[in-house]
Scaffold this active site. Structure first.
Site, PDB file in Angstrom:
ATOM      1  CG  PHE A 175      -7.732  -2.787  -8.436  1.00  0.00           C
ATOM      2  CD1 PHE A 175      -6.573  -3.433  -8.777  1.00  0.00           C
ATOM      3  CD2 PHE A 175      -7.683  -1.873  -7.388  1.00  0.00           C
ATOM      4  CE1 PHE A 175      -5.384  -3.192  -8.111  1.00  0.00           C
ATOM      5  CE2 PHE A 175      -6.511  -1.630  -6.717  1.00  0.00           C
ATOM      6  CZ  PHE A 175      -5.353  -2.284  -7.072  1.00  0.00           C
ATOM      7  CG  LEU A 205       1.124  -4.589  -0.792  1.00  0.00           C
ATOM      8  CD1 LEU A 205       0.863  -5.651   0.258  1.00  0.00           C
ATOM      9  CD2 LEU A 205       0.118  -3.453  -0.642  1.00  0.00           C
ATOM     10  CD  GLU A 227      -5.861  -6.521  -5.460  1.00  0.00           C
ATOM     11  OE1 GLU A 227      -6.327  -7.564  -4.983  1.00  0.00           O
ATOM     12  OE2 GLU A 227      -6.317  -5.392  -5.217  1.00  0.00           O
ATOM     13  CD  GLN A 279      -7.980  -6.523   1.736  1.00  0.00           C
ATOM     14  OE1 GLN A 279      -7.392  -5.466   1.586  1.00  0.00           O
ATOM     15  NE2 GLN A 279      -9.072  -6.822   1.072  1.00  0.00           N
ATOM     16  CG  HIS A 284      -2.862  -4.638   2.559  1.00  0.00           C
ATOM     17  ND1 HIS A 284      -1.831  -3.740   2.379  1.00  0.00           N
ATOM     18  CD2 HIS A 284      -3.831  -4.269   1.691  1.00  0.00           C
ATOM     19  CE1 HIS A 284      -2.159  -2.868   1.434  1.00  0.00           C
ATOM     20  NE2 HIS A 284      -3.372  -3.163   1.018  1.00  0.00           N
ATOM     21  NE  ARG A 325      -6.190  -5.887  -2.267  1.00  0.00           N
ATOM     22  CZ  ARG A 325      -5.971  -4.630  -1.903  1.00  0.00           C
ATOM     23  NH1 ARG A 325      -6.338  -4.220  -0.714  1.00  0.00           N
ATOM     24  NH2 ARG A 325      -5.382  -3.781  -2.724  1.00  0.00           N
ATOM     25  NE  ARG A 356      -8.675  -2.068   1.757  1.00  0.00           N
ATOM     26  CZ  ARG A 356      -7.841  -1.746   0.766  1.00  0.00           C
ATOM     27  NH1 ARG A 356      -8.268  -1.015  -0.253  1.00  0.00           N
ATOM     28  NH2 ARG A 356      -6.593  -2.173   0.776  1.00  0.00           N
ATOM     29  CG  HIS A 367      -2.091  -7.288  -0.542  1.00  0.00           C
ATOM     30  ND1 HIS A 367      -1.397  -7.948  -1.534  1.00  0.00           N
ATOM     31  CD2 HIS A 367      -2.671  -6.215  -1.138  1.00  0.00           C
ATOM     32  CE1 HIS A 367      -1.548  -7.288  -2.678  1.00  0.00           C
ATOM     33  NE2 HIS A 367      -2.314  -6.228  -2.459  1.00  0.00           N
TER      34      HIS A 367
END
Length: 577
Positions: free
Chosen positions: A123, A253, A256, A237, A352, A287, A387, A239
Site C-alpha cells: 500500500f 473515493l 487506493e 489529507q 479525505h 498520497r 497518513r 486523497h
C-alpha cells in the site's frame, strides 16, 4: 413552545460514535464487565468505517519475513514528515498484530494465501507488504465484525441520536446531552467517562470522500467547548482519487487499492505524469505526492475539461479487477454506468482524512478534560503530515482497546461524581434557542458557502493571501449564522442537526485556517505556495484553542532503533508551482 420529553440515561462509560473506533472501545469495556453505552448519529451498520476499502496494516511478516513493527514505525514517522508523535507510533505499530488477532477472534475473514497465511499487499510507500485486506471492502468487513461482536455482548447502542454538548463541571466530564434525530426527544446521559469517536472534519470542503452529514467537525466542537484543544487541524489529507461525477457524489473515493493493483495515472494528453514527480515509486507514491501531482497537472492546464485526470485500469486482466477491486467496479457502474475494465476513471484530489484532531496523550488518549478521551479520526498524534494508507484502521483497533481500558480504570477510581445543574440547563437552552430561531438564513446554504471558502482558500495548495481571505469570509459567515432559521418537520429534526453541524464546521474551519496560516512551510499534505520549502524550525505540532489561538508544541526525538531504519525523504517533485 412545548418542550419535547427528555429521557435520562446513566452508564459508567459513554462512547460517542459507533464506527470502528467507538465499537472497539465499547467491546473492550463490555468484555471487562464495565457498563457502557454507545451513541451514533448514523446507524451502526452505516458508519464511516464501512467506506475504508484498501486494507489494514500490521507487520505480520506473512509475506515478507524481514518486516517488523520497528520498520512499520520507521515508515510511519518518515512519511509523517516527522510530525507524528514517536510514542503514539510505537504503541500502534507494536500493538498492530494484536489488533488483527482480535478481529480474527471476533470472526473476521481475511484474504489468505493457499497455505492459510493472511495475505498482505503493498500500500503506497510501505517498505514491505504489510496491508491485510478483505477484497476492497476491508472497512465494511471490520464494521460488520465489530457490530456482530457488540451484539453478542449485548452492548446497548443508541442510533440516530445527535450529541450536542458534553457536560462538564470543574474540569471533569460527567456526561452528554443530545436529541433523537427522528422524534426530537432529548437525552440526558450521565457517565463517569466519555470516549469521543465521532470522526474528523473533511466535510467542510466541497469535494470530499465523506458523505453528507458526517465528518463535519462534531468531535472538534464537542471537545473544544468542553475545554480541550486541537492539534494540527491544518494537516488534512487530500486523497488523489475522488470522482468528479455525478455532482451529488463528487469526491466519492476510488480506493487506493486501484493504484496498488497497477492502475496508471494519465493527464489529458495521455502522459503518465507521475514520472515527473516520483519516478521511482510512480503511482505507488504517498498520497500527498500523488494528490499534489494531480493538482499541479490540473492547475497547469493538462487536466481534463472537467478539471480532473485519468486513472486507467483497462490494461489489467478483467479477472484481477473482479477479484481484487469488486467494489470499485460496482461503484463506477452504479454511479456512472462506467465499465472500468474498458474505460478510464476521471478523478481529482478529494478531502479525505483529518490527520490532526483533538489533543490527546499518547499513552491513553486522554484529553485536557478529566474523564474525556478521543480516538480514531477525532484524535491526533499518529499521522503527522501524511497518513500511510491502512494505518487508520489499525489505529482504531489499538487505541479502541487501550482507551477502553483507560476509561474503565478512570471510572473505577472515582469515589464520587460531581454534576452541574447549570451545565445541563445550558445544554437544554442551546437546543431551545435553535428551535426557536426563525431567521432568513438557510443552514444548508451557509454550509455550502463554508465549503466553497475552504475549497478556494485552504485546499491542496494554500498561501497567506488566500488564508486571510478565508478568515474574512468566515467572519462574515458567522455573522450570517446569527440569523438562521431552523424548522423541524414531519420528516424529523434533521434541520436542527444541520444547524449543529454548521456550528461544528465553522469552528473546525477557523482552527484549520489559523493553523495553516501559522505553518509557513510546505510539509507533507500541507503545501504553501508562498513557502515551498520545509522549515526545520516547524518540525512541531501546532495546538489550537479559541482562547490561546495557535501555539507550538515540541515533538520528542525518535528512538534510535526506529531512526536507524529510516531513509531520507526526497523533496523532488514536492511542490511544482
Amino acid at each position: 413552545m412545548v418542550r419535547t420529553t427528555e429521557r435520562g440515561l446513566a452508564t459508567s462509560v459513554l462512547v460517542i460514535g459507533t464506527g470502528g473506533a467507538g465499537l472497539r472501545a465499547a467491546i473492550e469495556l463490555a468484555e471487562a464487565g464495565v457498563s457502557v453505552l454507545a451513541v451514533g448519529k448514523r446507524r451502526k451498520d452505516d458508519a464511516h468505517t464501512t467506506l475504508a476499502a484498501g486494507g489494514i496494516n500490521a507487520a505480520l511478516a506473512t509475506m515478507d519475513p524481514e518486516d517488523s513493527w520497528q520498520q512499520h514505525a520507521a515508515d510511519t514517522i518518515k512519511e509523517s514528515y516527522f510530525l507524528a508523535h514517536p510514542e503514539t507510533v510505537r504503541i500502534v505499530t507494536q500493538g498492530a498484530a494484536r489488533g488483527i488477532h482480535d478481529l480474527e477472534r471476533y470472526g473476521m475473514t481475511f484474504a489468505r494465501e493457499a497455505d492459510g497465511r493472511i495475505s498482505q499487499r503493498f500500500f503506497g510507500a510501505h517498505t514491505y507488504r504489510r496491508t491485510a485486506f478483505t477484497g476492497d471492502y476491508t472497512g465494511l468487513e471490520i464494521q460488520r465484525t465489530l457490530v456482530a461482536r457488540a451484539a453478542q455482548l449485548q452492548i446497548p447502542i443508541l442510533e440516530e441520536a445527535y450529541i450536542t454538548r458534553l457536560l462538564v463541571h470543574d474540569g471533569a466530564v460527567f456526561g452528554a446531552y443530545g436529541f433523537d434525530l427522528a422524534t426530537g426527544r432529548r437525552y440526558l446521559i450521565h457517565a463517569d467517562a466519555v470516549i469521543l469517536a465521532a470522526g474528523g472534519h473533511t466535510r467542510i470542503w466541497r469535494r470530499t470522500s465523506s458523505r453528507r452529514d458526517e465528518n463535519t467537525g462534531d468531535s472538534f466542537r464537542l471537545a473544544v467547548d468542553a475545554g480541550a484543544r486541537l492539534r494540527d487541524p491544518e494537516l488534512v489529507q487530500f486523497h488523489p482519487s475522488g470522482l468528479l461525477e455525478p455532482e451529488n457524489a463528487a469526491g466519492t473515493l476510488v480506493s487506493e487499492a486501484a493504484r496498488g493493483e497497477g492502475g496508471i495515472l494519465r493527464n489529458a494528453r495521455g502522459e503518465r505524469f507521475m514520472e515527473r514527480y516520483d519516478p521511482q515509486r510512480m503511482e505507488l507514491s504517498t498520497r500527498d505526492r500523488v494528490a499534489l501531482a494531480s493538482y499541479t497537472e490540473i492547475k497547469e492546464g493538462r487536466g481534463t475539461p472537467a478539471g480532473g485526470v485519468w486513472l486507467d485500469l483497462s490494461h489489467l486482466p478483467r479477472q484481477t479487477i473482479m477479484e481484487r477491486l469488486p467494489r470499485v467496479y460496482q461503484t463506477l457502474l452504479e454511479l456512472q454506468m462506467l465499465d472500468i475494465t474498458k474505460s478510464p476513471i476521471e478523478i481529482a484530489p478529494t478531502a479525505h482524512y483529518s490527520m490532526g484532531g483533538v489533543w490527546v496523550r499518547s499513552e491513553d488518549h486522554s484529553t485536557d478534560v478529566r474523564g474525556l478521551y478521543a480516538i480514531g479520526e477525532a484524535a491526533s498524534g499518529l499521522h503527522g503530515a501524511n497518513r500511510l494508507g491502512g494505518n487508520s484502521l489499525i489505529e482504531l483497533l489499538v487505541f479502541g482497546r487501550l482507551t477502553g481500558r483507560a476509561a474503565a480504570a478512570y471510572s473505577a477510581s472515582l469515589t464520587a461524581q460531581r454534576r452541574s445543574a447549570q451545565a445541563v440547563e445550558e445544554a437544554r437552552r442551546e437546543i431551545d434557542g435553535l428551535l426557536s430561531a426563525d431567521g432568513t438564513e438557510n443552514v444548508r446554504a451557509l454550509q455550502r458557502s463554508l465549503r466553497n471558502t475552504m475549497t478556494e482558500h485552504a485546499g491542496v495548495v494554500r498561501d497567506e493571501t488566500g488564508l486571510r481571505t478565508g478568515l474574512d469570509e468566515l467572519d462574515e459567515l458567522e455573522t450570517r449564522m446569527e440569523d438562521v432559521g431552523v424548522h423541524p418537520d414531519i420528516a424529523g429534526f434533521q434541520d436542527l442537526a444541520h444547524a449543529f453541524d454548521l456550528k461544528a464546521a465553522t469552528m473546525a474551519a477557523r482552527a484549520t485556517l489559523e493553523a495553516a496560516l501559522e505553518r509557513r512551510e510546505s510539509r507533507g499534505c500541507h503545501n504553501r505556495g508562498d513557502f515551498p520549502q520545509t522549515d526545520p524550525d516547524l518540525r512541531v505540532n501546532l495546538v489550537w484553542s479559541p482562547a490561546a489561538g495557535v501555539t507550538k508544541e515540541p515533538i520528542p526525538p525518535v528512538p534510535e532503533e526506529i531512526a536507524a531504519l529510516m531513509r531520507d525523504v526526497s523533496t523532488e517533485g514536492k511542490l511544482v508551482e
